[in-house]
Design a protein around this motif. Structure first.
Motif, PDB file in Angstrom:
ATOM      1  N   LEU A 180       0.845  -1.186   0.000  1.00 14.09           N
ATOM      2  CA  LEU A 180       0.000   0.000   0.000  1.00 14.09           C
ATOM      3  C   LEU A 180       0.881   1.236   0.000  1.00 14.09           C
ATOM      4  O   LEU A 180       1.857   1.320   0.750  1.00 14.09           O
ATOM      5  N   ASP A 181       0.542   2.203  -0.821  1.00 12.13           N
ATOM      6  CA  ASP A 181       1.370   3.401  -0.937  1.00 12.13           C
ATOM      7  C   ASP A 181       0.477   4.608  -1.236  1.00 12.13           C
ATOM      8  O   ASP A 181      -0.204   4.633  -2.260  1.00 12.13           O
ATOM      9  N   PRO A 182       0.457   5.616  -0.350  1.00 16.07           N
ATOM     10  CA  PRO A 182      -0.371   6.808  -0.599  1.00 16.07           C
ATOM     11  C   PRO A 182      -0.031   7.497  -1.918  1.00 16.07           C
ATOM     12  O   PRO A 182      -0.919   8.077  -2.560  1.00 16.07           O
ATOM     13  N   GLU A 183       1.235   7.450  -2.332  1.00 11.51           N
ATOM     14  CA  GLU A 183       1.616   8.094  -3.582  1.00 11.51           C
ATOM     15  C   GLU A 183       0.974   7.395  -4.781  1.00 11.51           C
ATOM     16  O   GLU A 183       0.566   8.040  -5.750  1.00 11.51           O
ATOM     17  N   LEU A 184       0.899   6.065  -4.720  1.00 12.90           N
ATOM     18  CA  LEU A 184       0.250   5.324  -5.796  1.00 12.90           C
ATOM     19  C   LEU A 184      -1.233   5.671  -5.848  1.00 12.90           C
ATOM     20  O   LEU A 184      -1.792   5.905  -6.925  1.00 12.90           O
ATOM     21  N   THR A 185      -1.873   5.730  -4.684  1.00 12.02           N
ATOM     22  CA  THR A 185      -3.290   6.110  -4.635  1.00 12.02           C
ATOM     23  C   THR A 185      -3.501   7.499  -5.210  1.00 12.02           C
ATOM     24  O   THR A 185      -4.423   7.734  -6.002  1.00 12.02           O
ATOM     25  N   ARG A 186      -2.616   8.426  -4.834  1.00 13.25           N
ATOM     26  CA  ARG A 186      -2.749   9.807  -5.324  1.00 13.25           C
ATOM     27  C   ARG A 186      -2.559   9.870  -6.838  1.00 13.25           C
ATOM     28  O   ARG A 186      -3.267  10.601  -7.546  1.00 13.25           O
ATOM     29  N   SER A 187      -1.613   9.129  -7.352  1.00 11.24           N
ATOM     30  CA  SER A 187      -1.364   9.161  -8.790  1.00 11.24           C
ATOM     31  C   SER A 187      -2.561   8.614  -9.566  1.00 11.24           C
ATOM     32  O   SER A 187      -2.905   9.120 -10.638  1.00 11.24           O
ATOM     33  N   LEU A 188      -3.224   7.592  -9.028  1.00 10.28           N
ATOM     34  CA  LEU A 188      -4.402   7.040  -9.688  1.00 10.28           C
ATOM     35  C   LEU A 188      -5.576   8.010  -9.630  1.00 10.28           C
ATOM     36  O   LEU A 188      -6.335   8.151 -10.589  1.00 10.28           O
ATOM     37  N   GLU A 189      -5.738   8.691  -8.488  1.00  7.51           N
ATOM     38  CA  GLU A 189      -6.819   9.668  -8.359  1.00  7.51           C
ATOM     39  C   GLU A 189      -6.626  10.840  -9.306  1.00  7.51           C
ATOM     40  O   GLU A 189      -7.598  11.402  -9.819  1.00  7.51           O
ATOM     41  N   GLU A 190      -5.373  11.210  -9.548  1.00  2.00           N
ATOM     42  CA  GLU A 190      -5.073  12.392 -10.354  1.00  2.00           C
ATOM     43  C   GLU A 190      -4.704  12.062 -11.795  1.00  2.00           C
ATOM     44  O   GLU A 190      -4.424  12.952 -12.586  1.00  2.00           O
ATOM     45  N   GLY A 191      -4.690  10.765 -12.139  1.00 10.30           N
ATOM     46  CA  GLY A 191      -4.367  10.369 -13.500  1.00 10.30           C
ATOM     47  C   GLY A 191      -2.932  10.633 -13.874  1.00 10.30           C
ATOM     48  O   GLY A 191      -2.621  10.956 -15.029  1.00 10.30           O
ATOM     49  N   ARG A 192      -2.014  10.465 -12.917  1.00  8.27           N
ATOM     50  CA  ARG A 192      -0.591  10.720 -13.178  1.00  8.27           C
ATOM     51  C   ARG A 192       0.144   9.409 -13.417  1.00  8.27           C
ATOM     52  O   ARG A 192      -0.340   8.330 -13.088  1.00  8.27           O
ATOM     53  N   ASP A 193       1.322   9.507 -14.015  1.00 11.96           N
ATOM     54  CA  ASP A 193       2.134   8.337 -14.339  1.00 11.96           C
ATOM     55  C   ASP A 193       3.009   7.987 -13.144  1.00 11.96           C
ATOM     56  O   ASP A 193       4.075   8.557 -12.943  1.00 11.96           O
ATOM     57  N   PHE A 194       2.543   7.051 -12.320  1.00 13.38           N
ATOM     58  CA  PHE A 194       3.257   6.682 -11.105  1.00 13.38           C
ATOM     59  C   PHE A 194       4.655   6.150 -11.409  1.00 13.38           C
ATOM     60  O   PHE A 194       5.624   6.472 -10.714  1.00 13.38           O
ATOM     61  N   ILE A 195       4.773   5.335 -12.447  1.00 16.60           N
ATOM     62  CA  ILE A 195       6.059   4.715 -12.787  1.00 16.60           C
ATOM     63  C   ILE A 195       7.106   5.782 -13.089  1.00 16.60           C
ATOM     64  O   ILE A 195       8.279   5.644 -12.761  1.00 16.60           O
ATOM     65  N   GLN A 196       6.675   6.879 -13.682  1.00 10.49           N
ATOM     66  CA  GLN A 196       7.603   7.944 -14.038  1.00 10.49           C
ATOM     67  C   GLN A 196       7.861   8.907 -12.885  1.00 10.49           C
ATOM     68  O   GLN A 196       8.990   9.370 -12.687  1.00 10.49           O
ATOM     69  N   GLU A 197       6.841   9.177 -12.080  1.00 15.55           N
ATOM     70  CA  GLU A 197       6.945  10.275 -11.123  1.00 15.55           C
ATOM     71  C   GLU A 197       7.371   9.859  -9.717  1.00 15.55           C
ATOM     72  O   GLU A 197       7.797  10.701  -8.932  1.00 15.55           O
ATOM     73  N   PHE A 198       7.243   8.568  -9.384  1.00 20.13           N
ATOM     74  CA  PHE A 198       7.528   8.159  -8.000  1.00 20.13           C
ATOM     75  C   PHE A 198       8.512   6.988  -7.938  1.00 20.13           C
ATOM     76  O   PHE A 198       8.209   5.939  -7.378  1.00 20.13           O
ATOM     77  N   PRO A 199       9.707   7.160  -8.509  1.00 21.35           N
ATOM     78  CA  PRO A 199      10.683   6.061  -8.514  1.00 21.35           C
ATOM     79  C   PRO A 199      11.207   5.689  -7.129  1.00 21.35           C
ATOM     80  O   PRO A 199      11.757   4.607  -6.951  1.00 21.35           O
ATOM     81  N   LYS A 200      11.035   6.572  -6.133  1.00 18.45           N
ATOM     82  CA  LYS A 200      11.528   6.278  -4.787  1.00 18.45           C
ATOM     83  C   LYS A 200      10.479   5.597  -3.916  1.00 18.45           C
ATOM     84  O   LYS A 200      10.754   5.253  -2.771  1.00 18.45           O
ATOM     85  N   SER A 201       9.279   5.400  -4.454  1.00 15.32           N
ATOM     86  CA  SER A 201       8.224   4.744  -3.699  1.00 15.32           C
ATOM     87  C   SER A 201       8.559   3.269  -3.489  1.00 15.32           C
ATOM     88  O   SER A 201       9.143   2.626  -4.370  1.00 15.32           O
ATOM     89  N   PRO A 202       8.177   2.681  -2.351  1.00 17.45           N
ATOM     90  CA  PRO A 202       8.395   1.240  -2.152  1.00 17.45           C
ATOM     91  C   PRO A 202       7.591   0.381  -3.121  1.00 17.45           C
ATOM     92  O   PRO A 202       7.938  -0.785  -3.342  1.00 17.45           O
ATOM     93  N   ALA A 203       6.514   0.930  -3.697  1.00 16.01           N
ATOM     94  CA  ALA A 203       5.735   0.167  -4.674  1.00 16.01           C
ATOM     95  C   ALA A 203       6.407   0.148  -6.042  1.00 16.01           C
ATOM     96  O   ALA A 203       6.123  -0.747  -6.857  1.00 16.01           O
ATOM     97  N   PHE A 204       7.306   1.098  -6.294  1.00 15.52           N
ATOM     98  CA  PHE A 204       7.923   1.198  -7.618  1.00 15.52           C
ATOM     99  C   PHE A 204       8.713  -0.047  -7.991  1.00 15.52           C
ATOM    100  O   PHE A 204       8.491  -0.632  -9.066  1.00 15.52           O
ATOM    101  N   PRO A 205       9.667  -0.514  -7.164  1.00 16.54           N
ATOM    102  CA  PRO A 205      10.420  -1.708  -7.570  1.00 16.54           C
ATOM    103  C   PRO A 205       9.533  -2.945  -7.693  1.00 16.54           C
ATOM    104  O   PRO A 205       9.809  -3.821  -8.519  1.00 16.54           O
ATOM    105  N   ALA A 206       8.476  -3.021  -6.891  1.00 13.81           N
ATOM    106  CA  ALA A 206       7.572  -4.170  -6.986  1.00 13.81           C
ATOM    107  C   ALA A 206       6.870  -4.192  -8.338  1.00 13.81           C
ATOM    108  O   ALA A 206       6.800  -5.239  -9.004  1.00 13.81           O
TER     109      ALA A 206
END
Length: 275
Positions: free
Chosen positions: A232-258
């Motif tokens: 679970l990652d608040p940044e991933l949730t926020r990116s989905l709510e706002e239609g943003r590219d999580f893979i590009q914008e949040f490389p430091k998120s713990p969900a990114f490498p997964a």
């Protein structure tokens, strides 16, 4: 999945699609559309051209996740033109959400009408050349799933990615989804455990809110690959709510490498002779 004798794909709108992946789950609310969206974006960032077919007719959430709601679907000589979600036209999307007059309109249809639309989505969307088509399905093992598998069977899908959350109730439902795959001859590419713990953004300690390990144990018992756990990652949730590219914008998120690891395993499982 081999086509049945005499059951071969007619040349048409899927002729230029190299690989088809279905995203399944026996239970709603496990984040199937999230995984579908992020898998498509991760494959795009790996240099692939990707389409998303949203056949969750009663809950079409992917247009919002990709900030494409309200876009118009146009006709061409070979059928519907999918909506491109990026300027490079490397990710295209087709969803019943584009066909509704109002975004909050409910799809109150009986099975035959749903099945007819699914078959039309498979035959009448002009995808062009794609490396991957990701098919996001509704929860369960209903006639809509049968319609999707049967319509895609002649095109020999690469397989199914099955999504669960860690808790036993979800794992039990997803076990039935694996049985569905076996009965329909659909290869299971692997299991993804979503919402697998919450990593505190301040101290980075991971808390298993919904227990842990259910997806990996399920994969082991079923004899299918375990593709990974997505926290679970608040940044991933926020990116989905706002239609943003999580893979590009949040490389430091713990969900990114997964998420990128799951996409890489899908790439690795793609037959080299067809790439």
């Amino acid at each position: 999945m081999e086509a049945a004798a005499g059951e071969r794909a007619e040349p048409g709108n899927l002729a230029g699609v190299q690989h088809i992946i279905l995203v399944l789950s026996g239970k709603g609310g496990v984040g199937k559309s999230t995984i579908s969206t992020q898998l498509a974006l991760a494959l795009r960032h790996a240099g692939k051209k990707v389409g998303i077919l949203d056949v969750d007719l009663c809950g079409p959430s992917i247009p919002r996740m990709l900030q494409s709601q309200g876009r118009a679907v146009h006709q061409c000589d070979s059928g519907w033109v999918p909506v491109f979600v990026d300027q490079e036209q490397s990710v295209s999307l087709m969803s019943v959400g584009f066909l509704l007059e109002k975004p909050d309109e409910a799809v109150v249809w009986r099975g035959p009408k749903k099945n007819a639309l699914i078959k039309q989505f498979v035959s009448d969307v002009a995808w062009g050349e794609l490396d991957y088509l990701v098919v996001d399905t509704p929860p369960g093992t209903s006639d809509e799933h049968m319609a999707t598998v049967e319509a895609l069977r002649p095109y020999r899908p690469l397989g199914a990615l099955v999504v669960t959350t860690p808790q036993a109730v979800s794992v039990g439902d997803v076990r039935r989804e694996l049985t569905f795959c076996r009965k329909t001859g659909l290869r299971v590419m692997g299991v993804v455990e979503n919402m697998s713990g919450f990593t505190c953004p301040h101290c980075m300690e991971c808390t298993s809110i919904f227990s842990s390990g259910g997806g990996e144990e399920l994969a082991r018992h079923a004899g299918v690959p375990f593709l990974g756990s997505v926290p679970l990652d608040p940044e991933l949730t926020r990116s989905l709510e706002e239609g943003r590219d999580f893979i590009q914008e949040f490389p430091k998120s713990p969900a990114f490498p997964a998420l990128t690891s799951i996409a890489q395993k899908i790439l690795d499982a793609t037959p080299a002779c067809l790439s």
